[in-house]
Design an enzyme around this catalytic site. Structure first.
Site, PDB file in Angstrom:
ATOM      1  N   ASP A  91       0.852  -1.182   0.000  1.00  0.00           N
ATOM      2  CA  ASP A  91       0.000   0.000   0.000  1.00  0.00           C
ATOM      3  C   ASP A  91       0.895   1.241   0.000  1.00  0.00           C
ATOM      4  OD1 ASP A  91      -1.775   2.003   0.562  1.00  0.00           O
ATOM      5  OD2 ASP A  91      -2.800   0.911   2.173  1.00  0.00           O
ATOM      6  N   LYS A 144       1.024  12.510 -17.032  1.00  0.00           N
ATOM      7  CA  LYS A 144      -0.065  13.464 -17.190  1.00  0.00           C
ATOM      8  C   LYS A 144      -1.391  12.797 -16.812  1.00  0.00           C
ATOM      9  CE  LYS A 144      -2.765  12.777 -20.195  1.00  0.00           C
ATOM     10  NZ  LYS A 144      -3.594  11.721 -20.804  1.00  0.00           N
ATOM     11  N   HIS A 174       3.332  11.735 -23.417  1.00  0.00           N
ATOM     12  CA  HIS A 174       3.983  10.815 -24.366  1.00  0.00           C
ATOM     13  C   HIS A 174       3.852  11.279 -25.816  1.00  0.00           C
ATOM     14  CE1 HIS A 174      -0.065   9.150 -24.903  1.00  0.00           C
ATOM     15  NE2 HIS A 174       0.388   8.531 -25.978  1.00  0.00           N
ATOM     16  N   LYS A 178       6.484  11.271 -29.782  1.00  0.00           N
ATOM     17  CA  LYS A 178       6.051  10.675 -31.054  1.00  0.00           C
ATOM     18  C   LYS A 178       6.785  11.325 -32.215  1.00  0.00           C
ATOM     19  CE  LYS A 178       1.490   9.303 -29.578  1.00  0.00           C
ATOM     20  NZ  LYS A 178       0.307   8.681 -30.123  1.00  0.00           N
ATOM     21  N   ASP A 231      -7.999  14.692 -20.093  1.00  0.00           N
ATOM     22  CA  ASP A 231      -7.258  13.524 -20.570  1.00  0.00           C
ATOM     23  C   ASP A 231      -6.468  13.837 -21.846  1.00  0.00           C
ATOM     24  OD1 ASP A 231      -6.516  10.786 -20.558  1.00  0.00           O
ATOM     25  OD2 ASP A 231      -8.060  10.331 -22.049  1.00  0.00           O
ATOM     26  N   HIS A 236      -2.209  16.777 -24.581  1.00  0.00           N
ATOM     27  CA  HIS A 236      -1.785  16.385 -25.931  1.00  0.00           C
ATOM     28  C   HIS A 236      -2.150  17.455 -26.972  1.00  0.00           C
ATOM     29  CE1 HIS A 236      -1.012  12.682 -24.003  1.00  0.00           C
ATOM     30  NE2 HIS A 236      -2.158  12.079 -24.209  1.00  0.00           N
ATOM     31  N   LYS A 322     -13.892   9.820 -27.891  1.00  0.00           N
ATOM     32  CA  LYS A 322     -13.909   8.354 -27.931  1.00  0.00           C
ATOM     33  C   LYS A 322     -15.126   7.914 -28.755  1.00  0.00           C
ATOM     34  CE  LYS A 322     -10.725   7.962 -24.583  1.00  0.00           C
ATOM     35  NZ  LYS A 322      -9.344   7.647 -24.939  1.00  0.00           N
TER      36      LYS A 322
HETATM   37  C1  BG6 Z   1      -3.607   8.951 -23.308  1.00  0.00           C
HETATM   38  C2  BG6 Z   1      -5.048   9.071 -22.897  1.00  0.00           C
HETATM   39  O1  BG6 Z   1      -2.838   9.944 -22.672  1.00  0.00           O
HETATM   40  O2  BG6 Z   1      -3.496   9.099 -24.706  1.00  0.00           O
HETATM   41  C3  BG6 Z   1      -5.902   8.065 -23.638  1.00  0.00           C
HETATM   42  O3  BG6 Z   1      -5.159   8.847 -21.506  1.00  0.00           O
HETATM   43  C4  BG6 Z   1      -5.686   8.173 -25.135  1.00  0.00           C
HETATM   44  O4  BG6 Z   1      -7.281   8.231 -23.333  1.00  0.00           O
HETATM   45  C5  BG6 Z   1      -4.189   8.113 -25.441  1.00  0.00           C
HETATM   46  O5  BG6 Z   1      -6.338   7.077 -25.758  1.00  0.00           O
HETATM   47  C6  BG6 Z   1      -3.900   8.351 -26.910  1.00  0.00           C
HETATM   48  O6  BG6 Z   1      -2.524   8.113 -27.125  1.00  0.00           O
HETATM   49  P1  BG6 Z   1      -2.004   7.112 -28.235  1.00  0.00           P
HETATM   50  O7  BG6 Z   1      -0.542   7.231 -28.195  1.00  0.00           O
HETATM   51  O8  BG6 Z   1      -2.502   5.755 -27.844  1.00  0.00           O
HETATM   52  O9  BG6 Z   1      -2.631   7.574 -29.495  1.00  0.00           O
END
Ligand code: BG6
Length: 471
Positions: A91, A144, A174, A178, A231, A236, A322
């Protein structure tokens, strides 16, 4: 571009919180495997989770995850990765967990701690690390979204900064790892033809779409605390805006890129409720972990303005969601019409020229222009000059970013300044917004988003690569 003149010391152990989680399974183990394959990961990896797992369970998970992501993997590299793993279960609230971690870390004296855990746990874990001295000479990589809003981001930063100096904090987005996103920076500033047209005089509007054809994939509980605004849009998407909108970096070095990006975030006019449309796909409320009456958005469209000399008056339209018709990330920069109607048909096309950056699933940069159709009439059609940018060796973003963090290279991470400035853009609409509008899965979200884009529309349809949704 490099960050520092001197070479920072490499980390000698990777501590990885959230080792039994979804992110670990989908992204991190495949990335660690890639790092082993490249010879970049030779130090122990200590997984930490609260799952009543053993080291064997962790190895099984790692194996399955690598096998799923790399069906033709090198068995020797996989075995090497499994051999590097250690595991601590406990924990995060319990001081004993951190004592056990300290023991597992052993003699290593420059740990990197990667927090692949829900943001609500960041502060607890950082305090736990500090309580046993694991922050000393250490680095921390934070996932993030960094905080839930401006106030919590500032509070979190205060906790982080009590234990780690800014140069040891790696805020991960992330997308910045890319290849196609890095190419936005490269393409803009490695070419000279763009700069004269890259401003309010020649650009009519910019559209950015990050669409996914899948739902929340079992991450309902996480999504309830995030929503599409937190998110994807706040991080992003705004990172993409910053790379496209920034002024040329003043010097060669990522410090200059960070400054130029932070200036964009500062210049974006904070969003208000009339600047966004929130949507929720039908069926979201039946997902595990989701409240029956949830108003969390799985889709958001926004119109924003950058109050700078370069961008005054140019609308930027962003949408992400989504359960949309396709999984595709694309930017379209619309240029203004020619000033004079020499050819009737060119004037009829609302946006006769565009630049299109396809970021995912494939990489493409396309210049859309009108070309005369053979025949007597001066009529033409919209065609594209396309440069394909995928097909090159594409390291997984996490492979690159974790490798960079272990080396102390902060180039592709976000600064606290940028994080706070980005929160300022969305802070108001996190709470002040109209209810989320339902949309049917497989559609482009609520039709109210068409009203938002109005005469600058239609939203371009990135799922039809040949016509690009325009005539
Ligand atoms: C993430 C989100 O940071 O990025 C997700 O939490 C999203 O909801 C994702 O699907 C998209 O990233 P990638 O690299 O999978 O296109």
């Amino acid at each position: 571009m490099t960050t520092a003149a001197h070479e920072p010391a490499r980390s000698d152990v990777l501590v990885f919180f959230g080792a039994s989680g979804d992110l670990a399974r989908k992204q991190i183990f495949p990335a660690l495997y890639g790092m082993v394959l490249e010879g970049e990961l030779t130090v122990p990896v200590v997984g930490v989770a609260f799952s009543q797992w053993t080291l064997e369970d962790l190895r099984t998970r790692a194996r399955e995850s690598v096998e799923a992501a790399h069906p033709d993997h090198d068995p020797q590299a996989l075995d090497t990765l499994l051999g590097l793993l250690a595991y601590v279960d406990g924990d995060y609230q319990d001081p004993a967990t951190f004592r056990a971690l300290k023991e597992a870390v052993g003699d290593a004296h420059r740990p990197v701690h990667y927090l692949a855990i829900p943001p609500v746990l960041f502060a607890t874990v950082i305090e736990g690390l500090a309580s046993v001295g694991l922050h000393k000479h250490g680095r921390v990589v934070v996932e993030k979204p960094f905080g839930r809003d401006l106030a919590s981001a500032q509070a979190l930063d205060a906790v982080v900064r009590k234990a780690f100096p800014e140069e040891s904090v790696f805020r991960i987005d992330h997308f910045l790892g890319k290849e196609q996103i890095m190419n936005l920076l490269y393409f803009r500033f490695a070419n000279s033809f763009l700069e004269p047209v890259w401003n309010r005089d020649r650009i009519a509007s910019v559209q950015i779409t990050i669409a996914e054809d899948f739902g929340v994939q079992g991450r309902g509980a996480f999504f309830e605390s995030a929503g599409a605004l937190r998110d994807v849009l706040e991080n992003h998407m705004l990172q993409i805006v910053a790379l496209l909108a920034m002024e040329p970096p003043a010097y060669q070095g990522y410090g200059a890129v960070h400054e130029a990006k932070a200036n964009v975030f500062r210049a974006i006019r904070p969003l208000t409720r009339n600047d966004i449309v929130r949507g929720q796909f039908e069926g979201y409320r039946d997902e595990p972990g989701v409240a029956r009456g949830s108003d969390v958005e799985t889709y958001v469209a926004a119109r924003l303005f950058i109050d700078s000399w370069r961008w005054a008056g140019v609308p930027w339209y962003l949408r992400t969601g989504k359960h949309l018709p396709a999984t595709v990330h694309e930017v379209i920069v619309e240029f203004k019409k020619p000033p004079q109607a020499l050819f009737d048909d060119a004037m009829m096309a609302q946006h006769p020229n565009h630049l299109r950056f396809r970021l995912q699933p494939d990489g493409e940069i396309a210049l859309g222009a009108r070309v005369k159709t053979p025949g007597e009439e001066f009529v033409g059609e919209q065609r594209e000059l396309i440069a394909e940018t995928s097909g090159v060796a594409d390291r997984r973003p996490y492979e690159r970013l974790l490798g960079d963090a272990m080396q102390g290279d902060r180039a592709l991470f976000t600064s606290e300044e940028s994080v706070e400035a980005a929160w300022r853009v969305v802070d108001g609409v996190l709470t002040d917004h109209a209810p989320a509008i339902r949309y049917a899965p497989g559609t482009w979200g609520p039709t109210e988003a068409d009203t938002l884009i109005g005469g600058d529309g239609p939203w371009h349809d990135p799922s039809t690569p040949t016509s690009h949704g325009r005539k």
